[in-house]
Design an enzyme around this catalytic site. Structure first.
Site, PDB file in Angstrom:
ATOM      1  N   HIS A 147      84.270 125.357 104.648  1.00  0.00           N
ATOM      2  CA  HIS A 147      85.529 126.272 104.017  1.00  0.00           C
ATOM      3  C   HIS A 147      84.930 127.611 103.199  1.00  0.00           C
ATOM      4  O   HIS A 147      85.549 128.266 102.690  1.00  0.00           O
ATOM      5  CB  HIS A 147      86.032 125.513 102.688  1.00  0.00           C
ATOM      6  CG  HIS A 147      87.266 125.929 102.071  1.00  0.00           C
ATOM      7  ND1 HIS A 147      87.372 126.383 100.712  1.00  0.00           N
ATOM      8  CD2 HIS A 147      88.682 126.134 102.737  1.00  0.00           C
ATOM      9  CE1 HIS A 147      88.504 126.686 100.745  1.00  0.00           C
ATOM     10  NE2 HIS A 147      89.392 126.359 101.765  1.00  0.00           N
TER      11      HIS A 147
ATOM     12  N   LYS B 113      83.550 131.462 103.209  1.00  0.00           N
ATOM     13  CA  LYS B 113      84.059 132.465 103.686  1.00  0.00           C
ATOM     14  C   LYS B 113      82.954 133.772 103.360  1.00  0.00           C
ATOM     15  O   LYS B 113      82.604 134.135 102.297  1.00  0.00           O
ATOM     16  CB  LYS B 113      85.365 133.265 103.144  1.00  0.00           C
ATOM     17  CG  LYS B 113      86.528 132.403 103.720  1.00  0.00           C
ATOM     18  CD  LYS B 113      86.709 131.228 102.651  1.00  0.00           C
ATOM     19  CE  LYS B 113      88.157 130.614 103.065  1.00  0.00           C
ATOM     20  NZ  LYS B 113      88.236 129.350 102.271  1.00  0.00           N
TER      21      LYS B 113
ATOM     22  N   ASP C 155      73.604 143.327 108.398  1.00  0.00           N
ATOM     23  CA  ASP C 155      72.183 144.257 108.768  1.00  0.00           C
ATOM     24  C   ASP C 155      71.417 143.667 107.457  1.00  0.00           C
ATOM     25  O   ASP C 155      70.360 144.438 107.063  1.00  0.00           O
ATOM     26  CB  ASP C 155      72.277 145.471 108.671  1.00  0.00           C
ATOM     27  CG  ASP C 155      72.767 146.016 109.887  1.00  0.00           C
ATOM     28  OD1 ASP C 155      72.786 145.359 111.093  1.00  0.00           O
ATOM     29  OD2 ASP C 155      73.528 147.150 110.058  1.00  0.00           O
TER      30      ASP C 155
ATOM     31  N   HIS D 165      96.257 131.924  96.453  1.00  0.00           N
ATOM     32  CA  HIS D 165      95.149 131.277  97.199  1.00  0.00           C
ATOM     33  C   HIS D 165      93.842 131.535  96.583  1.00  0.00           C
ATOM     34  O   HIS D 165      92.879 131.271  96.866  1.00  0.00           O
ATOM     35  CB  HIS D 165      94.987 131.793  98.582  1.00  0.00           C
ATOM     36  CG  HIS D 165      94.444 130.960  99.440  1.00  0.00           C
ATOM     37  ND1 HIS D 165      93.224 131.484  99.911  1.00  0.00           N
ATOM     38  CD2 HIS D 165      94.454 129.626 100.099  1.00  0.00           C
ATOM     39  CE1 HIS D 165      92.724 130.409 100.947  1.00  0.00           C
ATOM     40  NE2 HIS D 165      93.509 129.520 100.851  1.00  0.00           N
TER      41      HIS D 165
ATOM     42  N   LYS E 210      90.330 131.937  93.836  1.00  0.00           N
ATOM     43  CA  LYS E 210      89.443 131.187  93.305  1.00  0.00           C
ATOM     44  C   LYS E 210      88.567 131.984  92.499  1.00  0.00           C
ATOM     45  O   LYS E 210      87.340 132.410  92.863  1.00  0.00           O
ATOM     46  CB  LYS E 210      88.519 130.205  94.429  1.00  0.00           C
ATOM     47  CG  LYS E 210      89.562 129.400  95.343  1.00  0.00           C
ATOM     48  CD  LYS E 210      89.509 130.160  96.572  1.00  0.00           C
ATOM     49  CE  LYS E 210      89.914 129.697  97.742  1.00  0.00           C
ATOM     50  NZ  LYS E 210      91.386 128.892  97.661  1.00  0.00           N
TER      51      LYS E 210
ATOM     52  N   ASP F 241      84.402 135.082  78.584  1.00  0.00           N
ATOM     53  CA  ASP F 241      84.057 136.084  77.634  1.00  0.00           C
ATOM     54  C   ASP F 241      83.977 137.493  78.360  1.00  0.00           C
ATOM     55  O   ASP F 241      84.956 137.869  78.895  1.00  0.00           O
ATOM     56  CB  ASP F 241      82.470 135.855  77.157  1.00  0.00           C
ATOM     57  CG  ASP F 241      82.750 134.579  76.422  1.00  0.00           C
ATOM     58  OD1 ASP F 241      83.453 133.884  75.646  1.00  0.00           O
ATOM     59  OD2 ASP F 241      81.761 133.717  76.169  1.00  0.00           O
TER      60      ASP F 241
END
Length: 401
Positions: A115, A117, A122, A289, A291, A296
């Site tokens: 899952h 991404k 380089d 979608h 996350k 603080d």
């Protein structure tokens, strides 16, 4: 292969909101590559975004850039075989995580998905977030396009992100040796960043542990925007504890879910959290979608991990945990704007509406999902593998293997 991650100083970080900011930046980096591209993703679609990704990769491959792409066997199970063939013909290494046979036309690799991404170019620039390569992440073109986030980073943290990607390939024997770059990524800014992954070997709770440390240390404000929210008991309890000690705790959750049943399960927690002062908002403009979270005035996290049993206990995930006041301020202002202009606050009346008839289902489902990872562990051991992504020609059609 075990990789030890530590907080790295001297990084530059930029928030990328939705595909309209993420895709052009990633594609420009890919086209500018000189030596190496590492790309991991859950989904690549053969649509306008996937085709632009393909064009950028082919342009890089024509310059003899070494390219490794790893996709998930569930999320990218239906990618057009011609798409794969064109990339492989250009010398691009294509890998698939846990390819499984279909049963009655259904995908069977339901758990332990790749899952993450990640894009690293380089060893100088890297991207981490929750955005897949598909046009469904372009909300300006699709009213139901997903709301999502990623970050672009420069600096020493890029070495750790690259190490995570290359070690993953090496562990699964998808590459034979760990490639070397000429030098470590130099300092580029003022952000302190920690790379955290979740796997089923050496890092099973790293992401959850960082969330818990941040929640426990919160003193003024805590905002979580997360697509699939039915967290561990520990996170649930610490959110309640933070609110009780005076922290302003805000949750931004799905109000237009791409999977409607997830909202019913999340809503089981609403009343209990509202009772201790947590404020809950449902984002209504489009499917959420993202996350992303802040604590603080410095701490931020962005990545692929939801706060649900799949992400916290089964999937392979990657998040960055960041200490940067400027980024925290930017994320805070964005999330406040979402709350004020695109969300509906969940009241006790809303939380309890229809609760009497769905309560048995939601309670049973919530507790089942909380223990689901252990239930899966009772089954015979299955060790997912990375395999080369090949195209096999049959008399009927060309299919992915």
């Amino acid at each position: 292969m075990f990789v030890n991650f530590e907080w790295r100083e001297g990084n530059q970080v930029e928030l990328l909101i939705n595909g309209c900011q993420f895709f052009p930046s990633v594609f420009d980096s890919i086209r500018s590559a000189r030596h190496e591209i590492l790309l991991e993703t859950f989904i690549i679609f053969d649509d306008e975004v996937g085709r632009e990704l393909k064009d950028a990769l082919l342009e890089a491959a024509a310059k003899q850039v070494k390219i490794d792409i790893t996709v998930d066997g569930y999320g990218t199970a239906d990618l057009n075989s011609d798409y794969i063939a064109d990339l492989k013909a250009a010398g691009i290494n294509m890998h698939i995580y846990d390819p499984r046979p279909r049963r009655l036309g259904m995908r069977t690799n339901l758990f332990r998905r790749l899952h993450r991404k990640i894009v690293v170019v380089d060893g100088e620039v890297a991207y981490i977030g929750g955005i897949n390569f598909g046009a469904d992440h372009l909300p300006e073109k699709d009213p139901m396009g997903k709301q999502d986030y990623a970050v672009r980073v420069h600096g020493p943290i890029v070495d750790d992100i690259r190490a995570a990607a290359t070690s993953f390939l090496l562990e699964h024997q998808a590459i034979q040796e760990l490639p070397e770059l000429t030098s470590a990524a130099p300092e580029a800014g003022k952000a302190d960043i920690l790379m955290a992954i979740r796997d089923n070997n050496s890092h099973p709770t790293d992401i959850e542990d960082q969330y818990l440390l941040a929640i426990q240390s919160a003193s003024s404000r805590l905002i979580i925007a997360n697509a699939y929210f039915f967290p561990s008991y520990r996170i649930w309890h610490e959110l309640a504890n933070a609110s009780r000690r005076g922290v302003k705790v805000t949750l931004i959750l799905q109000g237009q879910p791409d999977r409607p049943w997830t909202r019913s399960l999340s809503s089981f927690l609403y009343s209990r959290l509202l009772n201790v002062g947590v404020r809950i908002y449902e984002y209504k403009e489009r499917p959420l979608h993202g996350k992303i979270a802040i604590v603080d005035h410095e701490w931020v996290t962005v990545g692929s991990s939801n706060l649900d049993p799949l992400s916290l206990s089964l999937n392979l995930e990657a998040n960055l945990f960041i200490r940067d006041a400027r980024l925290n301020k930017n994320v805070y202002e964005h999330l406040v704007d979402i709350v004020n202009n695109s969300s509906q606050e969940v009241t006790r009346e809303i939380a309890t509406k229809g609760h009497w008839w769905r309560a048995p289902f939601t309670v049973a489902s919530f507790h089942f999902l909380r223990h689901f990872p252990n239930i899966v562990g009772w089954r015979p051991a299955h060790s997912p593998k990375i395999k080369p992504l090949t195209v096999k020609t049959s008399k009927k059609k060309r299919v992915l293997r």
